[in-house]
Scaffold this motif. Structure first.
Motif, mmCIF file in Angstrom:
data_model
loop_
_atom_site.group_PDB
_atom_site.id
_atom_site.type_symbol
_atom_site.label_atom_id
_atom_site.label_comp_id
_atom_site.label_asym_id
_atom_site.label_seq_id
_atom_site.Cartn_x
_atom_site.Cartn_y
_atom_site.Cartn_z
ATOM 1 N N VAL A 240 -10.123 -15.743 0.058
ATOM 2 C CA VAL A 240 -9.836 -14.641 -0.788
ATOM 3 C C VAL A 240 -9.219 -13.488 0.227
ATOM 4 C CG1 VAL A 240 -11.049 -12.491 -1.713
ATOM 5 C CG2 VAL A 240 -11.888 -14.824 -2.309
ATOM 6 N N ARG A 241 -9.666 -13.491 1.721
ATOM 7 C CA ARG A 241 -9.014 -12.650 2.326
ATOM 8 C C ARG A 241 -7.690 -13.019 2.818
ATOM 9 N NH1 ARG A 241 -14.264 -13.716 5.059
ATOM 10 N NH2 ARG A 241 -15.578 -12.058 4.749
ATOM 11 N N ASP A 242 -7.430 -14.168 2.899
ATOM 12 C CA ASP A 242 -6.010 -14.888 3.451
ATOM 13 C C ASP A 242 -5.014 -14.604 2.174
ATOM 14 O OD1 ASP A 242 -7.148 -15.861 5.787
ATOM 15 O OD2 ASP A 242 -7.138 -18.087 5.035
ATOM 16 N N PHE A 243 -5.775 -14.655 0.831
ATOM 17 C CA PHE A 243 -4.639 -14.394 -0.146
ATOM 18 C C PHE A 243 -4.437 -12.862 -0.319
ATOM 19 C CE2 PHE A 243 -3.875 -13.525 -4.736
ATOM 20 C CZ PHE A 243 -2.915 -14.441 -4.990
ATOM 21 N N ILE A 244 -5.314 -12.173 -0.249
ATOM 22 C CA ILE A 244 -5.072 -10.529 -0.083
ATOM 23 C C ILE A 244 -3.961 -10.236 1.061
ATOM 24 C CG2 ILE A 244 -6.235 -8.417 0.517
ATOM 25 C CD1 ILE A 244 -8.667 -9.551 -0.970
ATOM 26 N N LYS B 205 -0.746 -3.604 7.563
ATOM 27 C CA LYS B 205 -1.954 -2.803 8.329
ATOM 28 C C LYS B 205 -3.093 -3.646 8.153
ATOM 29 C CE LYS B 205 -0.941 0.707 5.934
ATOM 30 N NZ LYS B 205 -1.158 1.951 5.075
ATOM 31 N N PRO B 206 -4.068 -3.815 9.101
ATOM 32 C CA PRO B 206 -5.107 -4.737 8.984
ATOM 33 C C PRO B 206 -6.155 -3.967 7.618
ATOM 34 C CG PRO B 206 -5.295 -3.258 10.683
ATOM 35 C CD PRO B 206 -3.850 -3.145 10.313
ATOM 36 N N PHE B 207 -6.899 -4.710 7.174
ATOM 37 C CA PHE B 207 -8.033 -4.286 6.388
ATOM 38 C C PHE B 207 -9.397 -4.812 6.532
ATOM 39 C CE2 PHE B 207 -6.326 -8.299 4.642
ATOM 40 C CZ PHE B 207 -7.395 -8.779 3.963
ATOM 41 N N SER B 208 -10.261 -4.256 6.164
ATOM 42 C CA SER B 208 -11.608 -4.752 6.288
ATOM 43 C C SER B 208 -12.282 -5.060 5.149
ATOM 44 C CB SER B 208 -12.467 -3.498 6.943
ATOM 45 O OG SER B 208 -12.711 -2.542 6.117
ATOM 46 N N ASP B 209 -13.385 -5.805 4.899
ATOM 47 C CA ASP B 209 -14.090 -5.945 3.829
ATOM 48 C C ASP B 209 -14.086 -5.165 2.918
ATOM 49 O OD1 ASP B 209 -13.958 -8.756 4.543
ATOM 50 O OD2 ASP B 209 -15.966 -9.096 4.911
ATOM 51 N N PHE C 30 -6.929 -1.542 -4.351
ATOM 52 C CA PHE C 30 -6.155 -1.177 -5.537
ATOM 53 C C PHE C 30 -6.220 0.354 -5.788
ATOM 54 C CE2 PHE C 30 -7.416 -5.659 -6.182
ATOM 55 C CZ PHE C 30 -6.174 -6.089 -6.746
ATOM 56 N N ARG C 31 -7.482 1.058 -5.740
ATOM 57 C CA ARG C 31 -7.462 2.529 -5.856
ATOM 58 C C ARG C 31 -6.801 3.248 -4.731
ATOM 59 N NH1 ARG C 31 -13.283 3.946 -5.448
ATOM 60 N NH2 ARG C 31 -13.524 1.571 -4.664
ATOM 61 N N SER C 32 -6.670 2.564 -3.555
ATOM 62 C CA SER C 32 -5.857 3.182 -2.613
ATOM 63 C C SER C 32 -4.232 3.053 -2.622
ATOM 64 C CB SER C 32 -6.239 2.462 -1.176
ATOM 65 O OG SER C 32 -5.802 1.036 -1.070
ATOM 66 N N GLY C 33 -3.966 2.229 -3.626
ATOM 67 C CA GLY C 33 -2.436 1.955 -3.777
ATOM 68 C C GLY C 33 -1.909 0.743 -2.931
ATOM 69 N N ARG C 34 -2.699 0.118 -2.088
ATOM 70 C CA ARG C 34 -2.189 -0.695 -1.290
ATOM 71 C C ARG C 34 -1.723 -2.168 -2.096
ATOM 72 N NH1 ARG C 34 -5.604 -1.972 4.111
ATOM 73 N NH2 ARG C 34 -3.603 -2.938 4.822
ATOM 74 N N LEU C 35 -2.462 -2.253 -3.223
ATOM 75 C CA LEU C 35 -2.077 -3.516 -4.084
ATOM 76 C C LEU C 35 -1.964 -2.791 -5.495
ATOM 77 C CD1 LEU C 35 -4.431 -6.527 -3.045
ATOM 78 C CD2 LEU C 35 -2.073 -6.039 -2.664
ATOM 79 N N SER C 36 -1.053 -3.569 -6.335
ATOM 80 C CA SER C 36 -0.745 -3.007 -7.456
ATOM 81 C C SER C 36 -1.433 -3.894 -8.745
ATOM 82 C CB SER C 36 0.694 -3.272 -7.793
ATOM 83 O OG SER C 36 1.152 -4.780 -8.105
ATOM 84 N N SER C 37 -1.040 -3.294 -9.957
ATOM 85 C CA SER C 37 -1.994 -4.007 -11.072
ATOM 86 C C SER C 37 -1.270 -5.445 -11.121
ATOM 87 C CB SER C 37 -1.808 -3.358 -12.099
ATOM 88 O OG SER C 37 -0.488 -3.157 -12.631
ATOM 89 N N VAL C 38 -0.258 -5.921 -10.918
ATOM 90 C CA VAL C 38 0.290 -7.302 -11.038
ATOM 91 C C VAL C 38 -0.391 -7.982 -10.006
ATOM 92 C CG1 VAL C 38 2.525 -8.542 -10.503
ATOM 93 C CG2 VAL C 38 2.638 -6.475 -11.730
ATOM 94 N N ASP C 39 -0.684 -7.284 -8.663
ATOM 95 C CA ASP C 39 -1.447 -8.181 -7.839
ATOM 96 C C ASP C 39 -2.819 -8.424 -8.041
ATOM 97 O OD1 ASP C 39 0.803 -7.921 -5.679
ATOM 98 O OD2 ASP C 39 0.188 -6.067 -5.231
ATOM 99 N N SER C 40 -3.295 -7.649 -8.940
ATOM 100 C CA SER C 40 -4.789 -7.710 -9.270
ATOM 101 C C SER C 40 -4.762 -8.930 -10.421
ATOM 102 C CB SER C 40 -5.322 -6.678 -10.168
ATOM 103 O OG SER C 40 -4.738 -6.404 -11.527
#
Length: 83
Positions: A7-11, A22-26, A31-41
């Motif tokens: 899951v982490r690798d895919f994200i 940019k790095p991300f933590s668990d 999505f709420r932050s806008g880093r990923l879109s609805s298509v990504d979901s």
């Protein structure tokens, strides 16, 4: 390797495709932050359905369920407990 590694690798791959290195933590909002879109979901949902057998048609879809790695972990735990 724990079950969340794919899951982490895919994200991370989705973020890189968007030019976000940019790095991300668990607990980072994805999505709420806008880093990923609805298509990504949709892509993440497909991964969860195929790899972990989550049936969103049965459970219903709420983007908050996948907004962070921690949220995905809780979803997986809930699905495991329901079986």
């Amino acid at each position: 390797m724990d079950q969340l590694t794919p899951v982490r690798d895919f994200i991370q791959q989705l973020l890189k495709q968007r030019g976000d290195r940019k790095p991300f933590s668990d607990d980072s909002s994805l999505f709420r932050s806008g880093r990923l879109s609805s298509v990504d979901s949709v892509e993440l949902v497909v991964l969860l359905e195929e790899k972990f057998g989550i049936d969103f048609a049965e459970t219903g879809f709420d983007q908050n369920l996948i907004d962070s790695v921690e949220a995905v972990a809780a979803l997986l735990q809930s699905a495991k407990a329901a079986k």
